[in-house]
Design a protein around this motif. Structure first.
Motif, short mmCIF file in Angstrom:
data_model
loop_
_atom_site.label_atom_id
_atom_site.label_comp_id
_atom_site.label_asym_id
_atom_site.label_seq_id
_atom_site.Cartn_x
_atom_site.Cartn_y
_atom_site.Cartn_z
N ARG B 252 0.81 -1.21 0.00
CA ARG B 252 0.00 0.00 0.00
C ARG B 252 0.85 1.26 0.00
O ARG B 252 0.31 2.37 -0.08
CB ARG B 252 -0.95 0.01 1.20
N HIS B 256 0.05 6.16 -1.08
CA HIS B 256 0.15 7.43 -0.37
C HIS B 256 0.68 8.54 -1.29
O HIS B 256 0.42 9.71 -1.07
CB HIS B 256 1.06 7.30 0.84
N PHE B 260 -2.30 10.87 -3.67
CA PHE B 260 -2.27 12.11 -2.87
C PHE B 260 -3.29 13.11 -3.43
O PHE B 260 -3.33 13.36 -4.64
CB PHE B 260 -0.85 12.68 -2.91
N ALA B 290 1.41 12.58 4.09
CA ALA B 290 1.51 11.51 3.09
C ALA B 290 2.90 10.88 3.12
O ALA B 290 3.05 9.65 3.07
CB ALA B 290 1.20 12.06 1.70
N GLN B 293 3.20 8.66 6.12
CA GLN B 293 2.53 7.37 5.93
C GLN B 293 3.34 6.47 5.00
O GLN B 293 3.47 5.27 5.24
CB GLN B 293 1.14 7.59 5.30
N TYR B 294 3.86 7.09 3.97
CA TYR B 294 4.68 6.34 3.02
C TYR B 294 5.91 5.76 3.71
O TYR B 294 6.24 4.59 3.55
CB TYR B 294 5.10 7.25 1.87
N ASP B 297 5.02 2.76 5.93
CA ASP B 297 4.79 1.53 5.18
C ASP B 297 6.08 0.97 4.60
O ASP B 297 6.30 -0.24 4.58
CB ASP B 297 3.78 1.79 4.06
#
Lengths: 383, 383
Positions: B252, B256, B260, B290, B293-294, B297
């Motif tokens: 996933r 992100h 966006f 973003a 979050q990236y 992950d």
DNA sequence: TTATTAATGAAGGATGTTTTTATTTGTGCA
DNA sequence: TGCACAAATAAAAACATCCTTCATTAATAA
């Protein structure tokens, strides 16, 4: 592999090693077969064999009759020319095996120890176990060519236990240093899962598999990895520690067994696994569910290992190795969907001997590396 | 490493290789220095150099004056004695580089291609790119000593693309077979992340690091692993494919960036990353979130790799390599808590050249292995 | 011219191979 | 029991390859 060049004496050294390797790998041989195997002329190997015989690395067997013609002189590796010590430092048991250079275990001695034992007590038990094994083998410590000990936790290249969850008292211990006080030979220390992986490659399920993941499962969960037949240790000895990742199931896996509701009160944790598996085997639905949960959590960590190193084979060992009939299918069922191409999954048949056998193998590898080193003079056998 | 023994001619072959390696690793040398470097006597290396000179693997440089005494004859590896082709088959670009045996890139040619191009179209573009690079180098295909191509997906040892998510049309293609039709030299095919890892070890951030994880991050996410300085390929070429594990964040992660909200409508996916990072750099809170979050992950997958192989260094490359200033800190912040002992994390400075450089390195390794093989006669240079 | 470094060449020694001849030793047959 | 045969050992000679050491010659800078 940067082989140095040199003069003809170096060539002879190379041929000597070639001859020795040929004898070791192809068993007792006559001179003619040996010359063919080593790709050398017969007069040459005759001289080399003479030299190896004098050095004590070969021994002559009584010739085999039964064939036409004069029977050939037979030569074999002198396995009794040295011995190594393999050690397994477990939570409940200290195991020591003595093996000759042919890899045959000639003596062993186990000591039971309380899992709560402190550092000093455990080291004392270790010394007792070593002394017992040496006595059983009829050897003294100065006749040992190499020692390897396996222990839980992350072990540095210097043989220091950097971190051990299974034996908290052990963390920070210079285990190699402690052992070196008792021996004047090379002393190696290695993570126990790593050694078990070596053992599987040597005498277990992974005979011809060079890409292997060994998973120790039971009260603890750990892994040892073989890449191209060699141990993957990582830059700091931390390879295979996927249990530290809380996103995957290894940290909670043993709880399904030790925390199983159907256990008789007071069951020690090391017996929990066997009991749950036994109950599952006899059809107890709660136990089956516990096994299912355990297998799922185990598979999550294994999946990460498999997707990272892509092994041909995964061997499950440790406490669960006697319960393969109940565990294997669920693990496969949970593991396979995670994998691009699922590896073979097998149960270890080395049982509790896996780590100590791997320690023996590791010590033997160390001795062999010396024996086969062109740059050093041929070492002497120690007995 | 099972070195065969033999007679003195074999010794000479070993000394020849030793001499050649010494020249290659220590640069232009006089005979005296060479003799010292190869641990051989001077008359011996003189003869060997004569032989290498005649074979075309060494060339003589004009002697350097300025020192006391008779100036030494200087010898260097004849890098122009052969050339290799490195190929990077990307989604949007096909890159081909020609390098001599010294590793110097002497010509390169890129072709742009639509990411939606089918198999035939992409192969045709590849042929165009190869022809362009060869022409720029002034060489014909029959003068190439080895070819290596990097592509996304799992690649078998035979050079078949077993599975490619990035280029679905590519799945099942016998890429090595396709390329072999154009060359009569060895053709290698390798996963692109693996090659990038090799490149980092050769000319990038990992000069003296033998335990390395390279992470390609951008529109796709992938990894290449080096263990003891060698590629970890796994039993079936599937090593490093941790992105297939849905429990970790790699599947996933790109969403992100590509999803966006602040992107101008119609932004092509391959430009999304740069735009989000640029916005984050200028302080846009949504973009920073973003990126955060990236990074989380990304770190989840990296953590699994790190805990499995315990590298000394993790290099981030691919699309994100120009945005290290924004990405590096968040990745470290998320990665370190997962690790027992966090590795160094660095950003690649090879940019888009990483894969093609790694392909060159891989092809060179193949040529070198032949050159250094004692069992085969010394091959001939091709120009 | 002298000091310094490199190149050249001859002698010597270690090693491996091939070939030859003689010897040993167990099998199998009479 | 005795003898011919087969296969392996053993020793030595002749040869080839290769490396090393050491002495000699060559080329350059100071």
């Amino acid at each position: 592999m940067t082989l140095r060049g040199g003069d003809t004496s170096r060539l002879r050294r190379i041929n000597l090693v070639t001859t020795l390797r040929t004898v070791r790998s192809q068993g007792p041989l006559g001179l003619t077969e040996l010359a063919r195997g080593a790709a050398l002329s017969r007069p040459t190997v005759e001289g080399l064999v003479e030299e190896l015989l004098a050095a004590g690395w070969l021994r002559e067997l009584p010739p085999e009759s039964g064939q036409m013609g004069r029977p050939a002189r037979l030569f074999a590796f002198h396995a009794a020319g040295g011995h190594v010590l393999g050690i397994d430092i477990g939570s409940y048991t200290l195991r020591v095996s003595v093996a000759d250079l042919g890899g045959t275990v000639v003596a062993a001695h186990d000591e039971q120890i309380a899992s709560t034992a402190g550092r000093a007590e455990r080291l004392a038990g270790l010394r007792t176990a070593i002394a017992g094994a040496l006595e059983a083998a009829g050897l003294t410590a100065d006749r040992i060519a190499a020692v390897c000990a396996g222990t839980t936790g992350v072990v540095t290249t210097e043989g220091v236990v950097k971190l051990s969850v299974g034996l908290p008292e052990w963390t920070g211990l210079d285990l190699a240093g402690e052992l070196r006080a008792s021996f004047d030979c090379p002393v190696l220390v290695e993570n126990d899962c790593n050694l078990a992986a070596l053992a599987e490659h040597w005498r277990g399920q992974a005979g011809d598999v060079d890409e292997l993941v060994f998973v120790l499962a039971g009260v603890r969960t750990g892994a040892g990895i073989l890449v191209s037949g060699k141990l993957l240790k990582g830059a700091r000895g931390g390879a295979g520690e996927i249990g530290a990742l809380p996103l995957l199931g290894w940290h909670r896996a043993p709880v399904h067994l030790t925390g199983f509701q159907g256990l008789p009160p007071g069951t020690p944790p090391q017996d929990a696994a066997a009991q749950v598996f036994a109950a599952a085997r006899s059809g107890d639905p709660a136990a089956r569910w516990a096994v299912e949960q355990y297998a799922r959590d185990l598979a999550e960590g294994i999946a990460a290992l498999v997707l990272t190193v892509d092994p041909e084979l995964v061997v499950l060992g440790g406490g669960v190795s006697r319960s393969g009939d109940v565990l294997l299918a669920p693990v496969r069922r949970h593991l396979d969907p995670f994998c691009l191409e699922p590896p073979v999954v097998a149960i270890s048949d080395l049982g509790e001997q896996a780590v100590v056998l791997g320690a023996v193998r590791r010590a033997l590898d160390h001795v062999d590396a010396r024996l086969y080193d062109f740059d050093a003079p041929l070492p002497k056998p120690s007995s």
